[in-house]
Design an enzyme around this catalytic site. Structure first.
Site, PDB file in Angstrom:
ATOM      1  N   GLY A  96      51.538  40.276  27.183  1.00  0.00           N
ATOM      2  CA  GLY A  96      51.694  41.278  28.251  1.00  0.00           C
ATOM      3  C   GLY A  96      50.360  41.578  28.886  1.00  0.00           C
ATOM      4  CG  ASN A  97      49.851  42.915  32.499  1.00  0.00           C
ATOM      5  OD1 ASN A  97      49.954  44.082  32.865  1.00  0.00           O
ATOM      6  ND2 ASN A  97      50.688  41.961  32.907  1.00  0.00           N
ATOM      7  CG  HIS A  98      45.349  46.355  29.181  1.00  0.00           C
ATOM      8  ND1 HIS A  98      45.704  46.734  27.916  1.00  0.00           N
ATOM      9  CD2 HIS A  98      44.371  45.424  29.047  1.00  0.00           C
ATOM     10  CE1 HIS A  98      44.959  46.081  27.039  1.00  0.00           C
ATOM     11  NE2 HIS A  98      44.142  45.269  27.706  1.00  0.00           N
ATOM     12  CB  ALA A 137      50.127  43.493  36.328  1.00  0.00           C
TER      13      ALA A 137
END
Ligand code: CTP
Length: 396
Positions: A206-208, A273
């Site tokens: 995943g990402n932040h 994102a």
């Protein structure tokens, strides 16, 4: 422009309160419905009877008025707009600290509608650092300010601090509602948050991204009258705006399907994102800790923005985001051209106070016509306003 608008006026203790009956008369003439709350100190400057006669509604002062409880929550929900005018230094300070000792502040703290303030102070108070700090703080939380005017003050001095004249306040409210309703009849699609690409049944890449920026944009579009569909990745952030349709997705593939299986949008804002790569294979069972090194192969995901850009119809506005860590301007302009967007919002991770998870941001807008606009550091709510202002400008 004000016909049918429900305006709640909060009057505080300042000599400028004598101008409010003229303002109420203007607003009623324009077709607005007006209700009034006064602080106890305001009653020394203007009469309750005058205001209730002009507004055609009872004027409320105490949390317990005439043996009944004044429902501040319902008042805040009834209003399309709360206007606090004149706003004294004391009430401004309470608005910032949340000190809730009268009906006006209780209503302000529970208001779900936009709040506009028209300060009135003597020049030295107006220029005091504390006043400036309090004003900046309430602005950051979304209050709009009707600028004070220069002229003769109650002290006999001449300077800055006079409350704006009733005509100026009426014009300000008219242009506020014009902007607020500007997107009625428009359909908008917004994406927000990260995507999760599953490796096995318990793990993902995943990402932040927190989704805060995308949610703020969806809310701002809805506040201005647009019919909003929000395609959201897995986030903790929530919206109180029940008019927004939320489609929950997890992977880039799911987000792609949610966006491309719907159409007819006048405005599309891709703030999510989205993962650029996803594992070639998702293991059916949990990967066991056997080997010292494991390799996972990735394949490219479908680029939603590029696909929507290729299908874009005349009059549609397409907004993309760019998160860059180097060659910011060059990369942002490349995305603008290649993805056929009308606007690219560039996030930089290099500025303190901008980026993932936090409530502030600072972005640069790159327009198709070559214009570049920097927003400066502010709350994501205010950045969302700037982005929606830019979209409204492009629609015109
Ligand atoms: N985007 C998208 N679909 C993807 C990847 C990105 O719609 N599969 C959108 C994002 O929502 C954003 C814009 O494309 O609006 C740019 O995303 P960004 O990650 O900054 O750039 P990429 O195109 O992915 O390129 P790179 O990662 O190489 O910078």
């Amino acid at each position: 422009m004000l016909s049918g608008k429900k305006i709640l006026i909060g009057i505080t203790g300042s000599i400028a309160a004598y101008k409010i009956p003229f303002l109420v008369r203007n607003l009623i003439k324009e077709g607005a419905e007006v209700k009034i709350i006064m602080t106890p100190a305001a009653t020394d400057f203007v009469s309750k009877l005058t205001l209730s006669t002009l507004s055609k509604n009872p004027v409320l002062i105490d949390l317990f008025d005439e043996q009944s409880w004044a429902n501040h929550v319902m008042l805040g929900r009834w209003a399309d707009l709360m206007l606090i005018a004149p706003l004294s230094c004391n009430t401004l300070s309470k608005m910032n600290s949340g000190q809730c000792d009268n009906l006006l502040i209780a209503t302000y703290l529970s208001a779900t509608c936009p709040v506009i303030i028209a300060p009135a102070m003597d020049e030295d108070m107006w220029h005091h650092q504390t006043t400036d700090d309090n004003l900046t703080a309430v602005q950051k939380r979304g209050c709009r300010v009707i600028p004070v005017e220069f002229g003769e003050l109650a002290s006999g001095l001449t300077g800055e601090g006079r409350m704006a004249e009733p005509e100026t306040i009426t014009n300000f409210l008219q242009s506020f509602f014009k902007d607020k309703d500007a997107l009625i009849g428009k359909k908008a699609l917004v994406t927000a948050g990260p995507t999760y690409e599953a490796i096995d049944p318990v793990r993902f890449i995943g990402n932040h991204s927190s989704g805060k920026m995308g949610y703020a944009i969806a809310e701002e579009l809805a506040d201005r009258g647009a019919e909003v569909t929000l395609v959201s990745g897995p986030v903790h952030v929530k919206t109180n705006n029940s008019s927004i349709e939320i489609i929950k997705t997890a992977s880039a593939e799911e987000m792609h399907f949610a966006c491309t299986s719907r159409n007819g949008f006048d405005i599309t804002v891709m703030a999510a994102a989205v993962a650029d790569y996803t594992p070639v294979e998702t293991k059916e069972q949990k990967i066991k800790k056997t080997d010292d090194v494991i390799n996972i192969s990735f394949k490219k995901t479908k680029d939603i923005l590029t696909e929507l850009g290729a299908q874009k119809k005349e009059g549609q506005i397409l907004v993309g985001f760019a998160l860059e860590t180097e060659h910011e301007e060059k990369n942002a302009l490349k995305k603008l051209n290649e993805k056929k967007a009308d606007l690219i919002v560039m996030n930089s991770l290099q500025e303190e106070g901008a980026g993932f998870g936090i409530d502030t941001n600072s972005v640069t807008l790159f327009y198709k016509n070559g214009n570049i606009q920097k927003t400066g550091m502010k709350s994501k709510k205010l950045i969302a306003k700037d982005i929606v202002d830019a979209i409204s400008g492009l629609l015109k």
